[in-house]
Design a protein around this motif. Structure first.
Motif, PDB file in Angstrom:
ATOM      1  N   LYS A  95       0.854  -1.174   0.000  1.00 23.17           N
ATOM      2  CA  LYS A  95       0.000   0.000   0.000  1.00 23.17           C
ATOM      3  C   LYS A  95       0.894   1.229   0.000  1.00 23.17           C
ATOM      4  N   LEU A  96       0.661   2.148  -0.927  1.00 22.07           N
ATOM      5  CA  LEU A  96       1.486   3.344  -1.052  1.00 22.07           C
ATOM      6  C   LEU A  96       0.857   4.472  -0.253  1.00 22.07           C
ATOM      7  N   SER A  97       1.582   4.962   0.754  1.00 14.04           N
ATOM      8  CA  SER A  97       1.086   6.057   1.599  1.00 14.04           C
ATOM      9  C   SER A  97       1.988   7.264   1.438  1.00 14.04           C
ATOM     10  N   PHE A  98       1.380   8.442   1.471  1.00 11.76           N
ATOM     11  CA  PHE A  98       2.107   9.684   1.223  1.00 11.76           C
ATOM     12  C   PHE A  98       2.267  10.507   2.495  1.00 11.76           C
ATOM     13  N   GLY A  99       3.390  11.210   2.577  1.00 16.37           N
ATOM     14  CA  GLY A  99       3.545  12.231   3.590  1.00 16.37           C
ATOM     15  C   GLY A  99       2.734  13.450   3.195  1.00 16.37           C
TER      16      GLY A  99
ATOM     17  N   TYR B  35      -7.048   8.329  -4.243  1.00 13.97           N
ATOM     18  CA  TYR B  35      -6.547   9.092  -3.113  1.00 13.97           C
ATOM     19  C   TYR B  35      -7.418  10.323  -2.906  1.00 13.97           C
ATOM     20  N   GLN B  37      -7.150  14.146  -1.434  1.00 12.83           N
ATOM     21  CA  GLN B  37      -6.158  15.147  -1.078  1.00 12.83           C
ATOM     22  C   GLN B  37      -6.839  16.385  -0.515  1.00 12.83           C
ATOM     23  N   LEU B  43      -2.232  13.591   0.888  1.00 11.89           N
ATOM     24  CA  LEU B  43      -2.817  12.510   0.100  1.00 11.89           C
ATOM     25  C   LEU B  43      -3.132  11.319   0.997  1.00 11.89           C
ATOM     26  N   PHE B  45      -4.774   7.521   1.176  1.00  6.48           N
ATOM     27  CA  PHE B  45      -5.104   6.372   0.343  1.00  6.48           C
ATOM     28  C   PHE B  45      -6.515   5.898   0.630  1.00  6.48           C
ATOM     29  N   ASN B  56      -6.456  -3.486  -1.956  1.00  4.74           N
ATOM     30  CA  ASN B  56      -6.038  -2.817  -0.728  1.00  4.74           C
ATOM     31  C   ASN B  56      -7.043  -1.724  -0.392  1.00  4.74           C
ATOM     32  N   LYS B  57      -7.143  -1.417   0.887  1.00  4.11           N
ATOM     33  CA  LYS B  57      -8.122  -0.432   1.314  1.00  4.11           C
ATOM     34  C   LYS B  57      -7.535   0.440   2.405  1.00  4.11           C
ATOM     35  N   GLY B  58      -7.823   1.726   2.357  1.00  2.00           N
ATOM     36  CA  GLY B  58      -7.374   2.652   3.387  1.00  2.00           C
ATOM     37  C   GLY B  58      -8.384   2.736   4.518  1.00  2.00           C
TER      38      GLY B  58
END
Lengths: 108, 114
Positions: A95-99, B35, B37, B43, B45, B56-58
């Motif tokens: 899972k790609l998470s951003f700052g 995403y 924002q 950002l 997810f 995948n899930k946020g």
């Protein structure tokens, strides 16, 4: 989950060098990315590190230390067009998470 | 090669309504991620789809949902809109290989909830 920290803002002079630090905590680390986002535009890919060390791409370089959970993006020979937000992103457990992003302002 | 296309680009809704956003990935890309924002949160997810399956899930409430079609196009839906849902919703596509990660972002759909 993932915690990603980077400074909120940085200011530098045209022609100078700026280093944006990023620290992270994640499980299942599978890569660290830097993206550039100009105001009102979509993020664009800058660099990718999965192994320790320095990756150089023109005026931009990115460094990774997995043991320290640390990366930096180095911008050299700054130009006015480099004024943008720089996003550190970590892939963990696929899972790609951003700052939150670092806003860099380049002044003449 | 055409980039990631998101529609609509701008929309205004009122609280309680629902909204559907669309994303067409780059041709050949099988993974689509969404995403949210906002100025304060950056950002965040939402979810990722690959070959019509949510991979995948946020950490968003169930009001946020999505799906992917056989042609890799994706939609996300937000029901019972709240003021806090006002944000730029970005879609990103990638080939789908989990060991690489460059995402290609669309221009986003800017949602305003009044």
């Amino acid at each position: 989950g993932q915690n990603i920290d980077q400074p909120t803002e940085m200011t530098a002079t045209e022609g100078a060098i700026v280093q944006i630090n990023c620290t992270y905590q994640t499980s299942g680390f599978n890569g660290l990315f830097w993206y550039q986002q100009h105001a009102g535009e979509a993020p664009t890919f800058l660099s990718y590190n999965v192994l320790d060390g320095l990756e150089e791409k023109g005026r931009f370089s990115s460094f990774l230390s997995r043991s320290k959970g640390y990366s930096y993006l180095l911008l050299k020979e700054l130009q006015m067009k480099d004024s943008a937000s720089y996003l550190c992103a970590v892939r963990g457990d696929y899972k790609l998470s951003f700052g939150a992003g670092t806003t860099v302002t380049v002044r003449a | 090669k055409a980039g990631v296309t998101q529609t609509p680009r701008y929309l205004i809704k009122t609280r309680g309504q629902q909204v559907t956003l669309s994303c067409s990935p780059i041709s050949g890309h099988r993974s689509v991620s969404w995403y949210q924002q906002t100025p304060g949160q950056g950002l965040q997810f939402l979810f990722e789809y690959f070959s019509e399956t949510q991979r995948n899930k946020g950490n968003f409430p169930g009001r946020f949902s999505g799906r992917q079609f056989s042609n890799s196009r994706s939609e996300m839906n937000v029901s019972t809109l709240e003021l806090g849902d006002s944000a730029l919703y970005l879609c990103a596509s990638s080939p789908g290989d989990r060991n690489t990660g460059e995402l290609f972002f669309g221009e986003g759909s800017r949602l305003t909830v009044l």
